[in-house]
Every structure is written in structure tokens, then in C-alpha cells.
Design a protein around this motif. Structure first.
Motif, PDB file in Angstrom:
ATOM      1  N   THR A   7       0.816  -1.211   0.000  1.00 38.78           N
ATOM      2  CA  THR A   7       0.000   0.000   0.000  1.00 38.78           C
ATOM      3  C   THR A   7       0.844   1.252   0.000  1.00 38.78           C
ATOM      4  O   THR A   7       0.341   2.329  -0.229  1.00 38.78           O
ATOM      5  CB  THR A   7      -0.938   0.029   1.219  1.00 38.78           C
ATOM      6  OG1 THR A   7      -0.149  -0.048   2.407  1.00 38.78           O
ATOM      7  CG2 THR A   7      -1.943  -1.092   1.168  1.00 38.78           C
ATOM      8  N   LYS A   8       2.131   1.109   0.259  1.00 38.93           N
ATOM      9  CA  LYS A   8       3.022   2.261   0.287  1.00 38.93           C
ATOM     10  C   LYS A   8       3.740   2.366  -1.057  1.00 38.93           C
ATOM     11  O   LYS A   8       4.053   1.363  -1.669  1.00 38.93           O
ATOM     12  CB  LYS A   8       4.023   2.106   1.426  1.00 38.93           C
ATOM     13  CG  LYS A   8       3.336   2.066   2.768  1.00 38.93           C
ATOM     14  CD  LYS A   8       4.307   1.725   3.860  1.00 38.93           C
ATOM     15  CE  LYS A   8       3.573   1.682   5.166  1.00 38.93           C
ATOM     16  NZ  LYS A   8       3.306   0.378   5.662  1.00 38.93           N
ATOM     17  N   ASP A  44      -3.340  -2.499  -8.589  1.00 43.99           N
ATOM     18  CA  ASP A  44      -2.362  -1.468  -8.288  1.00 43.99           C
ATOM     19  C   ASP A  44      -1.948  -0.728  -9.560  1.00 43.99           C
ATOM     20  O   ASP A  44      -1.845   0.512  -9.561  1.00 43.99           O
ATOM     21  CB  ASP A  44      -1.144  -2.107  -7.610  1.00 43.99           C
ATOM     22  CG  ASP A  44      -0.201  -1.091  -7.045  1.00 43.99           C
ATOM     23  OD1 ASP A  44      -0.656  -0.182  -6.312  1.00 43.99           O
ATOM     24  OD2 ASP A  44       1.010  -1.206  -7.314  1.00 43.99           O
ATOM     25  N   TYR A  74      -8.725  -2.222   2.970  1.00 42.41           N
ATOM     26  CA  TYR A  74      -8.046  -0.927   2.961  1.00 42.41           C
ATOM     27  C   TYR A  74      -7.909  -0.445   1.515  1.00 42.41           C
ATOM     28  O   TYR A  74      -8.220   0.712   1.199  1.00 42.41           O
ATOM     29  CB  TYR A  74      -6.674  -1.037   3.623  1.00 42.41           C
ATOM     30  CG  TYR A  74      -5.941   0.275   3.630  1.00 42.41           C
ATOM     31  CD1 TYR A  74      -6.124   1.191   4.662  1.00 42.41           C
ATOM     32  CD2 TYR A  74      -5.097   0.621   2.577  1.00 42.41           C
ATOM     33  CE1 TYR A  74      -5.473   2.411   4.649  1.00 42.41           C
ATOM     34  CE2 TYR A  74      -4.444   1.837   2.559  1.00 42.41           C
ATOM     35  CZ  TYR A  74      -4.630   2.728   3.592  1.00 42.41           C
ATOM     36  OH  TYR A  74      -4.005   3.938   3.580  1.00 42.41           O
ATOM     37  N   ASN A  75      -7.449  -1.315   0.627  1.00 40.28           N
ATOM     38  CA  ASN A  75      -7.303  -0.941  -0.781  1.00 40.28           C
ATOM     39  C   ASN A  75      -8.647  -0.632  -1.430  1.00 40.28           C
ATOM     40  O   ASN A  75      -8.747   0.265  -2.268  1.00 40.28           O
ATOM     41  CB  ASN A  75      -6.561  -2.038  -1.545  1.00 40.28           C
ATOM     42  CG  ASN A  75      -5.100  -2.105  -1.165  1.00 40.28           C
ATOM     43  OD1 ASN A  75      -4.483  -1.101  -0.834  1.00 40.28           O
ATOM     44  ND2 ASN A  75      -4.534  -3.294  -1.186  1.00 40.28           N
ATOM     45  N   CYS A  78      -9.462   2.822  -0.508  1.00 42.56           N
ATOM     46  CA  CYS A  78      -8.702   3.750  -1.346  1.00 42.56           C
ATOM     47  C   CYS A  78      -9.364   3.928  -2.713  1.00 42.56           C
ATOM     48  O   CYS A  78      -9.485   5.048  -3.211  1.00 42.56           O
ATOM     49  CB  CYS A  78      -7.271   3.252  -1.524  1.00 42.56           C
ATOM     50  SG  CYS A  78      -6.269   3.353  -0.031  1.00 42.56           S
ATOM     51  N   TRP A 106       0.392   5.314   8.069  1.00 37.54           N
ATOM     52  CA  TRP A 106       0.135   5.308   6.628  1.00 37.54           C
ATOM     53  C   TRP A 106      -1.267   5.825   6.320  1.00 37.54           C
ATOM     54  O   TRP A 106      -1.472   6.539   5.334  1.00 37.54           O
ATOM     55  CB  TRP A 106       0.359   3.929   6.027  1.00 37.54           C
ATOM     56  CG  TRP A 106       0.119   3.914   4.544  1.00 37.54           C
ATOM     57  CD1 TRP A 106      -0.802   3.188   3.865  1.00 37.54           C
ATOM     58  CD2 TRP A 106       0.804   4.702   3.551  1.00 37.54           C
ATOM     59  NE1 TRP A 106      -0.738   3.459   2.516  1.00 37.54           N
ATOM     60  CE2 TRP A 106       0.242   4.393   2.301  1.00 37.54           C
ATOM     61  CE3 TRP A 106       1.834   5.631   3.605  1.00 37.54           C
ATOM     62  CZ2 TRP A 106       0.671   4.975   1.119  1.00 37.54           C
ATOM     63  CZ3 TRP A 106       2.256   6.212   2.413  1.00 37.54           C
ATOM     64  CH2 TRP A 106       1.678   5.884   1.198  1.00 37.54           C
ATOM     65  N   GLU A 109      -1.119   9.394   5.882  1.00 37.13           N
ATOM     66  CA  GLU A 109      -0.246   9.875   4.804  1.00 37.13           C
ATOM     67  C   GLU A 109      -0.689   9.429   3.408  1.00 37.13           C
ATOM     68  O   GLU A 109      -0.268  10.021   2.414  1.00 37.13           O
ATOM     69  CB  GLU A 109       1.183   9.373   5.032  1.00 37.13           C
ATOM     70  CG  GLU A 109       1.820   9.895   6.292  1.00 37.13           C
ATOM     71  CD  GLU A 109       3.163   9.254   6.578  1.00 37.13           C
ATOM     72  OE1 GLU A 109       3.621   8.402   5.779  1.00 37.13           O
ATOM     73  OE2 GLU A 109       3.756   9.594   7.612  1.00 37.13           O
ATOM     74  N   ASP A 110      -1.479   8.399   3.325  1.00 34.70           N
ATOM     75  CA  ASP A 110      -1.839   7.811   2.028  1.00 34.70           C
ATOM     76  C   ASP A 110      -2.556   8.840   1.161  1.00 34.70           C
ATOM     77  O   ASP A 110      -3.646   9.306   1.511  1.00 34.70           O
ATOM     78  CB  ASP A 110      -2.730   6.589   2.267  1.00 34.70           C
ATOM     79  CG  ASP A 110      -2.957   5.773   1.012  1.00 34.70           C
ATOM     80  OD1 ASP A 110      -2.804   6.305  -0.108  1.00 34.70           O
ATOM     81  OD2 ASP A 110      -3.311   4.591   1.144  1.00 34.70           O
ATOM     82  N   ASP A 112      -4.192   8.452  -1.476  1.00 33.13           N
ATOM     83  CA  ASP A 112      -5.478   7.957  -1.982  1.00 33.13           C
ATOM     84  C   ASP A 112      -6.634   8.290  -1.045  1.00 33.13           C
ATOM     85  O   ASP A 112      -7.794   8.288  -1.460  1.00 33.13           O
ATOM     86  CB  ASP A 112      -5.435   6.439  -2.193  1.00 33.13           C
ATOM     87  CG  ASP A 112      -4.493   6.023  -3.303  1.00 33.13           C
ATOM     88  OD1 ASP A 112      -4.059   6.891  -4.088  1.00 33.13           O
ATOM     89  OD2 ASP A 112      -4.189   4.822  -3.385  1.00 33.13           O
TER      90      ASP A 112
END
Length: 130
Positions: A7-8, A44, A74-75, A78, A106, A109-110, A112
Motif C-alpha cells: 500500500t506504500k 495497483d 483498505y485498498n 482507497c 500510513w 499519509e496515504d 489515496d
């Protein structure tokens, strides 16, 4: 645990690299629609090329295939966030936390999730992680 896509951000992939990944992994997932790792890479790559609708479809498929995986949700959060579907994004993010997502740093900071940070629901989720 099922392997998850990162994810990062890593090194920035070139446009040609991403186009190759998309073409290759579309073929792989067409032959094997439940190949989780290939779906993760494909989702991704779609996101990195701003193909958010396609990325969302992949993340929804992964959520069906891996209903207990916190990073999958989580994705998914996003992807919903990038599509400005805030209620859906918060629902997926809450599910990720309930399933065990723990990376509060994260989360804040993400890029998305940028548009979620202005909503009071985001702060409640962030506090829950601390």
C-alpha cells in the motif's frame, strides 16, 4: 495470511512498465479469475495509471475472494475514495480496521485517502487505531 499488494509507494514505475503489467495481468486474470496475486498487481497498476473504475472492480473482486483480509478492504477504501464515493470508502475502511488493519501512520499519509481526511469519520477511525 494471503500475500497483499503493497500500500506504500515504491519506485515510480514508468508508463511503459505499467502498460506492460496491465496487459500481462489482464491476460493472466482472464485465464484464472481467482489468481489473487495477479489481481493485486493489476489493481495497483490500474490505480497508478488513474484507471480508478477498473481498479475498483478489481478491489471489489478481491474483497469477495478474501473477505477476511484487512489490506484488501483498505485498498477497496482507497479505490472508493479516489472515485469520491465517501460513504463506501468509510464503510470499507471501517471493515479494514475491524479485520485488523493497524497502520495509523500510513492511513494519515496515504494520498489515496486525502479527500476522507476532511470528514469527522476519518478522525474517529484514526483515533480507533491509536
Amino acid at each position: 495470511m494471503i500475500p497483499l499488494r503493497e500500500t506504500k509507494p515504491k519506485r515510480a514505475a514508468g508508463k511503459e512498465d505499467l502498460e506492460f503489467e496491465i496487459e500481462f495481468f489482464e491476460g493472466v486474470t482472464k485465464r484464472d479469475p481467482e489468481f489473487i496475486e495477479a489481481l493485486q498487481i493489476l489493481g495497483d497498476a490500474y490505480t497508478k495509471t488513474d484507471q480508478w473504475e477498473k481498479g475498483l472492480l478489481v478491489d471489489k473482486r478481491l474483497a469477495r475472494l478474501c473477505p477476511g483480509n484487512p489490506l484488501v478492504f483498505y485498498n477497496l477504501a482507497c479505490s472508493y475514495s479516489l472515485m469520491n464515493r465517501l460513504d463506501d470508502a468509510f464503510a470499507a475502511l471501517k471493515r479494514a480496521v475491524k479485520l485488523g488493519y493497524t497502520d495509523a501512520k500510513w492511513l494519515t499519509e496515504d494520498p489515496d485517502l486525502e479527500n476522507l481526511r476532511k470528514d469527522s469519520r476519518f478522525e474517529a477511525i484514526r483515533r480507533e487505531l491509536r
